[in-house]
Motif scaffolding. Structure first.
Motif, mmCIF file in Angstrom:
data_model
loop_
_atom_site.group_PDB
_atom_site.id
_atom_site.type_symbol
_atom_site.label_atom_id
_atom_site.label_comp_id
_atom_site.label_asym_id
_atom_site.label_seq_id
_atom_site.Cartn_x
_atom_site.Cartn_y
_atom_site.Cartn_z
ATOM 1 N N ARG A 105 0.843 -1.200 0.000
ATOM 2 C CA ARG A 105 0.000 0.000 0.000
ATOM 3 C C ARG A 105 0.874 1.245 0.000
ATOM 4 O O ARG A 105 0.603 2.220 -0.708
ATOM 5 N N MET A 106 1.943 1.222 0.773
ATOM 6 C CA MET A 106 2.843 2.363 0.862
ATOM 7 C C MET A 106 3.464 2.680 -0.497
ATOM 8 O O MET A 106 3.584 3.846 -0.876
ATOM 9 N N ASN A 162 15.277 6.129 5.658
ATOM 10 C CA ASN A 162 14.174 6.649 6.471
ATOM 11 C C ASN A 162 14.653 7.356 7.735
ATOM 12 O O ASN A 162 13.837 7.761 8.566
ATOM 13 N N ALA A 163 15.972 7.506 7.880
ATOM 14 C CA ALA A 163 16.527 8.151 9.065
ATOM 15 C C ALA A 163 17.171 9.500 8.753
ATOM 16 O O ALA A 163 17.894 10.046 9.577
ATOM 17 N N GLY A 164 16.931 10.018 7.545
ATOM 18 C CA GLY A 164 17.456 11.325 7.190
ATOM 19 C C GLY A 164 18.819 11.309 6.534
ATOM 20 O O GLY A 164 19.368 12.379 6.221
ATOM 21 N N VAL A 190 7.483 11.055 1.779
ATOM 22 C CA VAL A 190 7.972 9.807 1.198
ATOM 23 C C VAL A 190 9.494 9.880 1.141
ATOM 24 O O VAL A 190 10.055 10.784 0.513
ATOM 25 N N VAL A 191 10.155 8.930 1.805
ATOM 26 C CA VAL A 191 11.614 8.916 1.862
ATOM 27 C C VAL A 191 12.120 7.526 1.482
ATOM 28 O O VAL A 191 11.388 6.727 0.921
ATOM 29 N N PRO A 204 9.961 2.389 -1.078
ATOM 30 C CA PRO A 204 10.028 3.650 -0.328
ATOM 31 C C PRO A 204 9.561 3.456 1.107
ATOM 32 O O PRO A 204 9.080 2.372 1.474
ATOM 33 N N GLN A 205 9.698 4.476 1.901
ATOM 34 C CA GLN A 205 9.142 4.498 3.248
ATOM 35 C C GLN A 205 8.358 5.798 3.408
ATOM 36 O O GLN A 205 8.779 6.839 2.925
#
Length: 372
Positions: A105-106, A162-164, A190-191, A204-205
């Motif tokens: 879904r993401m 997802n941690a920058g 979205v990253v 993606p996350q």
């Protein structure tokens, strides 16, 4: 590119091709039945279809949460699609099933934002996400699930996580992430952008302000802050008139929303599956005529009252669900959604411009005072 091939139409030839495919890994595998589920962002619903697949037992790649197996999806005409089956390595049973549906879904939500991005971005800055589907393996004990998607060929690149953390200088990938925050009315970003050929992405996350949904990698408001702490606006951000990079401040505990300078406070919508659902709810209220201009709803989201002439399908949508010109209900709702989102974005850009002007005037005044 997605790898596809065609074979003679007889079932024996399909089975022979499956055997040759499995022989590459020097392991025994067999053709098996599957039920694949595809998520539609527009309908906020899953659509299912039976299929047949052959999956190599040995994985060819492994990450922190999943392992990838080569797979072929077969069809009745003898064709097949080279694909990848991704199984969870950190959970099983119902937990793995829940994670699999969340991941697929993401990815489709990310593709929805990619389409919105492509409508506004320069011609040289287009992106897309491959279709990810949930696959139930019906012939296996317990009916396990995995994520399936077409196999991608080409040079693989990872642009962010997802941690920058930033792993590339791609202006398109990083501007896309910035765009998703603005286009979602500050509800998500979205990253973890990665893929092939620079602009075809996968895995993606999504970080949402309330930390709900989108799997175990959703770090909520903290994840959004991490993105903005390392993001540097580039030429694509400027071309899209995105606000200059400023770190949003958390409005308290995780899930209570963000305060973004120039954009006001936006609280999460409880139970909201995707931002599209929130926009649909606002359109229903607008069409019912219950809200005056510039009123905020119970979730803190500002609602723009559309002029009557901008909503030609208002009466038809409230009735039979089909306009007099033959346009479908879905098309009319999509048009209204785009109009509402555009109005919201334009209003916020005006707010941003006014704030920048006020800050410049304040700075000039302070400089003048010091000069005296």
């Amino acid at each position: 590119s997605v790898q596809t091939s065609a074979l003679p139409s007889s079932s024996s030839d399909v089975s022979a091709a499956a055997a040759r495919f499995c022989a590459r890994g020097r392991t025994m595998a067999r053709e098996e039945r599957g039920l694949k589920h595809t998520y539609s962002v527009q309908h906020d619903a899953w659509f299912s279809q039976e299929t047949r697949v052959v999956i190599e037992p040995s994985s060819f790649a492994r990450g922190g949460m999943r392992k990838a197996h080569r797979m072929r999806e077969l069809d009745s005409s003898g064709g097949f699609v080279d694909s990848v089956a991704k199984f969870s390595t950190i959970s099983s049973g119902s937990a793995a099933r829940e994670q699999c549906f969340a991941d697929c879904r993401m990815q489709m939500v990310a593709e929805y934002y990619a389409q919105q991005f492509n409508k506004l971005s320069p011609s040289s800055a287009k992106v897309s996400f491959v279709v990810a589907q949930v696959l139930e393996l019906l012939d296996r004990p317990g009916v396990p699930v995995c994520c399936m998607e077409p196999y991608l060929s080409g040079a693989y690149s990872k642009h962010s996580d997802n941690a920058g953390h930033i792993f590339s200088s791609s202006p398109v990938a990083h501007a896309f992430s910035h765009f998703t925050f603005v286009d979602s009315c500050e509800q998500l970003v979205v990253v973890d952008i990665q893929g092939v050929n620079g602009s075809l992405y996968t895995d993606p996350q999504v970080h949402s302000v309330d930390g709900r949904g989108f799997g175990q990698g959703n770090l909520g408001a903290g994840g959004i802050r991490r993105f903005f702490q390392t993001h540097t606006c580039n030429s694509i951000c400027s071309a899209l008139n995105l606000p200059h990079n400023r770190v949003p401040e958390a409005a308290g505990a995780r899930g209570r929303g963000l305060a973004h300078p120039g954009f006001g406070h936006v609280a999460p919508a409880p139970g909201m599956s995707v931002p599209m659902q929130h926009l649909m709810q606002q359109m229903q209220k607008l069409m019912a005529g219950h809200l005056p201009p510039e009123m905020r709803d119970q979730n803190g989201m500002r609602v723009i009252r559309m002029p009557h002439q901008a909503m030609p399908a208002q009466r038809q949508l409230a009735g039979a669900g089909r306009g007099g010109d033959g346009a479908s209900h879905e098309d009319e709702v999509a048009d209204l959604s785009r109009a509402l989102a555009a109005s919201e974005l334009d209003a916020r850009r005006r707010e941003r411009k006014e704030l920048d002007q006020a800050m410049r005037l304040s700075g000039a005044y302070s400089s003048g005072q010091r000069g005296r």
